[in-house]
Design a protein around this motif. Structure first.
Motif, PDB file in Angstrom:
ATOM      1  N   ALA A 156       0.881  -1.176   0.000  1.00 15.79           N
ATOM      2  CA  ALA A 156       0.000   0.000   0.000  1.00 15.79           C
ATOM      3  C   ALA A 156       0.911   1.216   0.000  1.00 15.79           C
ATOM      4  CB  ALA A 156      -0.890   0.013   1.247  1.00 15.79           C
ATOM      5  N   HIS A 157       0.387   2.378  -0.393  1.00 12.03           N
ATOM      6  CA  HIS A 157       1.223   3.588  -0.237  1.00 12.03           C
ATOM      7  C   HIS A 157       0.807   4.302   1.046  1.00 12.03           C
ATOM      8  CE1 HIS A 157      -1.446   7.073  -1.359  1.00 12.03           C
ATOM      9  NE2 HIS A 157      -2.112   6.179  -2.071  1.00 12.03           N
ATOM     10  N   TRP A 158       1.787   4.905   1.716  1.00  6.96           N
ATOM     11  CA  TRP A 158       1.486   5.555   2.998  1.00  6.96           C
ATOM     12  C   TRP A 158       1.553   7.077   2.918  1.00  6.96           C
ATOM     13  CZ3 TRP A 158       4.877   8.462   6.103  1.00  6.96           C
ATOM     14  CH2 TRP A 158       6.237   8.402   5.786  1.00  6.96           C
ATOM     15  N   ASP A 159       2.099   7.620   1.844  1.00  9.96           N
ATOM     16  CA  ASP A 159       2.140   9.080   1.693  1.00  9.96           C
ATOM     17  C   ASP A 159       0.769   9.585   1.258  1.00  9.96           C
ATOM     18  OD1 ASP A 159       2.606   7.697  -0.877  1.00  9.96           O
ATOM     19  OD2 ASP A 159       2.614   9.738  -1.687  1.00  9.96           O
ATOM     20  N   THR A 160       0.567  10.877   1.409  1.00  4.49           N
ATOM     21  CA  THR A 160      -0.695  11.482   0.963  1.00  4.49           C
ATOM     22  C   THR A 160      -0.407  12.619  -0.013  1.00  4.49           C
ATOM     23  OG1 THR A 160      -0.752  12.971   2.879  1.00  4.49           O
ATOM     24  CG2 THR A 160      -1.896  10.857   3.077  1.00  4.49           C
TER      25      THR A 160
END
Ligand code: AHN
Ligand code: ZN
Length: 337
Positions: A125-129
């Protein structure tokens, strides 16, 4: 609760064989050789309230835009959480260059469960926004960072709960949870006419990891990417690259989802192709990787009305959806051997 226990018992019975007597020798008037019996798969029950709290914890850091204070603090939180669940955690701390020239201090977080096992599954999953709410109805918000509850928070929240479950009941396969950074710093809407030139502006952390995996000759049997998996009434379609590169994995995951009663979420429909983290895992590493991503063709950009707006907050996180996704992932990985 009783219903859940009955459901669990049913699922175990449905995918097991007869109980217990693995490898015992037949005696008396039984046939000479014991029929080999498949060990039953024990699938833990996914705790959606726990996953929800992991989404809320990320959102409480504020936007996780690379270079921001909230980003650094959340990165440390993710590492310590995963370590507390017994994973061997590595980070890749690198400066990545965005399409607009911004330098992004980025951190991929890699949590290995059962690292010596060669037979592995990748969950990511990606954790940055996103730094810009460039799909917000109000143009005044087009350069403001968004809360990223669903876009960023949800996939990571589900995977933290998967990690917590892995710490309690080990799976038979090795599992790598890879949380990519710098996914969402791609082309601003105002420049959307420049798509062709900037098609690789997304998923920078995944591009880095795919070209520099944390282990030499890294391999996994397949991967599952979770992105935008928390909204109420989400619908997950056959995303285009997933169907192209990993159609058998789509079939495996959808089958499990349907067995567990989640066909309302995992629909049998084709979706568009999304340039997301899994694209590079497929193209660069050659690991078949699917993307479970909300598909809402009626919304402006296809991912839901709140996508890339200031409304991407906890109001759009629904425990039922988290449950459908998380329980399906657990059912898939605990059935592997
Ligand atoms: C496109 O919008 C083409 N790719 C990025 C997918 C995405 C954005 N996932 C989360 N945010
Ligand atoms: Zn996004």
């Amino acid at each position: 609760m009783i219903f859940r226990i009955l459901l669990l018992a049913f699922m175990v019975a449905a995918c097991g064989g007869s109980q217990g007597n693995v490898g015992t020798t037949a005696v008396g008037n039984a046939p000479q050789a014991a029929t080999p019996v498949e060990p039953m798969a024990i699938v833990p029950i996914f705790d959606a309230d726990s996953a929800y709290s992991f989404v809320a914890a990320q959102v409480a850091f504020g936007p996780r835009v690379p270079g921001s204070k909230g980003h650094a603090a959340c990165g440390n939180y993710l590492v310590s959480k995963l370590q507390s669940y017994g994973a061997v955690v590595l980070t890749q701390d690198v400066t990545l260059k965005a399409y607009n020239g911004d330098l992004l201090p980025s951190r991929n977080v890699i949590a290995q469960f059962n690292p010596e096992q060669a037979n592995r599954i990748l969950l990511c999953a990606h954790w940055d926004t996103r730094p810009w709410a460039d799909s917000d109805p109000d143009p005044a918000n087009h350069y403001k960072p968004l809360p990223g509850a669903n876009d960023g928070g949800s996939g990571v929240g589900v995977l933290l709960e998967v990690a917590r479950q892995l710490s309690q009941v080990p799976a038979r396969v090795g599992v790598d949870i890879v949380l990519f950074d710098a996914e969402d710093y791609g082309l601003h809407e105002k420049d959307s006419h420049l798509w062709d030139k900037n098609r690789h502006s997304w998923a920078l952390g995944s591009q880095y990891w795919s070209m520099n995996p944390h282990r030499r000759a890294y391999n996994a049997r397949y991967g599952i990417l979770l992105d935008i998996v928390g909204a109420p009434d989400s619908r997950f379609c056959y995303e285009g690259y997933s169907a192209h590169f990993a159609g058998d994995i789509i079939a495996k995951v959808w089958k499990k989802a349907h067995e567990w009663g989640y066909s309302k979420y995992f629909v049998n429909e084709e979706g568009g192709a999304v340039t997301d983290d899994h694209y590079y895992v497929n193209r660069v590493l050659g690991i078949p990787c699917i993307d479970i991503i909300n598909c809402d063709p009626d919304s402006p950009n296809g991912f839901g009305a709140h996508h890339h707006t200031m409304q991407d907050n906890m109001d759009w996180i629904d425990t039922e959806t988290l449950k459908a996704v998380g329980q399906t992932v657990l059912a898939v990985i605990y059935n592997e051997k």
